[in-house]
Write a protein that holds these residues in place. Structure first.
Motif, PDB file in Angstrom:
ATOM      1  N   THR A 192       8.531   8.002  -1.486  1.00 34.18           N
ATOM      2  CA  THR A 192       7.637   6.875  -1.205  1.00 34.18           C
ATOM      3  C   THR A 192       6.420   6.989  -2.106  1.00 34.18           C
ATOM      4  N   LYS A 194       0.822  -1.221   0.000  1.00 37.59           N
ATOM      5  CA  LYS A 194       0.000   0.000   0.000  1.00 37.59           C
ATOM      6  C   LYS A 194       0.855   1.270   0.000  1.00 37.59           C
ATOM      7  N   THR A 195       1.730   1.418   0.990  1.00 38.40           N
ATOM      8  CA  THR A 195       2.677   2.530   0.993  1.00 38.40           C
ATOM      9  C   THR A 195       4.071   1.916   0.989  1.00 38.40           C
ATOM     10  N   THR A 228       2.167   5.645  -2.676  1.00 38.00           N
ATOM     11  CA  THR A 228       0.957   5.103  -2.072  1.00 38.00           C
ATOM     12  C   THR A 228       0.031   4.624  -3.188  1.00 38.00           C
TER      13      THR A 228
END
Length: 201
Positions: free
Chosen positions: A59, A17-18, A61
């Motif tokens: 990062t 997900k992340t 998501t």
DNA sequence: GTCGCTGATGCTATAGCACC
DNA sequence: GGTGCTATAGCATCAGCGAC
């Protein structure tokens, strides 16, 4: 990067997900950061994932888990090579710490089937129980509290295949025999997630 | 082509266990 | 004893493969 590798990468991203690209690379092992960067760029453009830049850290998501980055090739190969157990194995390798429900949902199989496979892997010492589900308290207090398992032997991308006397690991080409079955609950000292735990003794 | 065998997979039923 | 959760044995289904 080949299509199967991209599919593995996309599955890893959906599970995490992340994530950072390094995490994805560690999870699927058989690709390079450059390939992942290009793939991630494509996904960002398609609004399937969002990019977050935090100083030098990037990062991502997942914002559209339903997105299919690959055109559906005709399904002549209808029988999926990625079986439920294969997806389970991949999910377990990516998550590292997981419960049966998590693995079942990510692999799209029933919880009972997930538990079935998990118990086999536990018997051969591939995974172990980090935290048992509480059996006290009200239903509400216990809600969301499930048995947490941790990956102990991540031998490679191929799933271990259950046999009569153990499991055959195609990654090492070895048959790992079942440990002595012990139904008695082993009292393990509480372990905080992310902490190492020696289960061999 | 089809028949029989074998192995893989996933589900269900049930036993075992801990707690109230 | 009742309840709830986990583990596991057994079963059904399906695909692959070889023999005919």
């Amino acid at each position: 990067m080949s299509r199967p590798q991209l599919k593995d990468a996309w599955q890893a991203m959906r599970i995490l997900k992340t994530f950072s690209l390094q995490q994805v690379r560690n999870a699927i092992e058989h690709t390079t950061l450059d390939s992942l960067k290009a793939f991630a760029k494509r996904l960002v453009a398609a609004k399937a994932i969002a990019e977050h830049v935090d100083y030098e850290h990037i990062t991502y998501t997942v914002i559209n888990a339903e997105y299919k980055p690959f055109k559906q090739v005709n399904n002549s190969d209808a029988k999926q090579k990625n079986s439920g157990r294969q997806r389970m194995w991949q999910s377990m390798r990516i998550l590292n710490e997981f419960d049966a429900g998590q693995v079942a949902s990510t692999a799209d199989i029933s919880v009972a089937s997930a538990r079935s496979y998990i118990s086999i892997l536990k018997k051969v010492g591939y995974i172990f129980v980090v935290k048992s589900a509480p059996r006290t308290g009200s239903v509400i207090e216990r809600a969301g509290e499930a048995t947490i398992y941790r990956m102990l032997k991540n031998t490679g991308p191929k799933r271990p295949i259950p046999k009569a006397t153990g499991v055959f690991d195609p990654n090492t080409n070895e048959l790992v025999e079942f440990n002595a079955v012990q139904r008695k609950t082993v009292k393990i000292a509480p372990v905080t997630l992310g902490e190492a735990h020696d289960f061999n003794n």
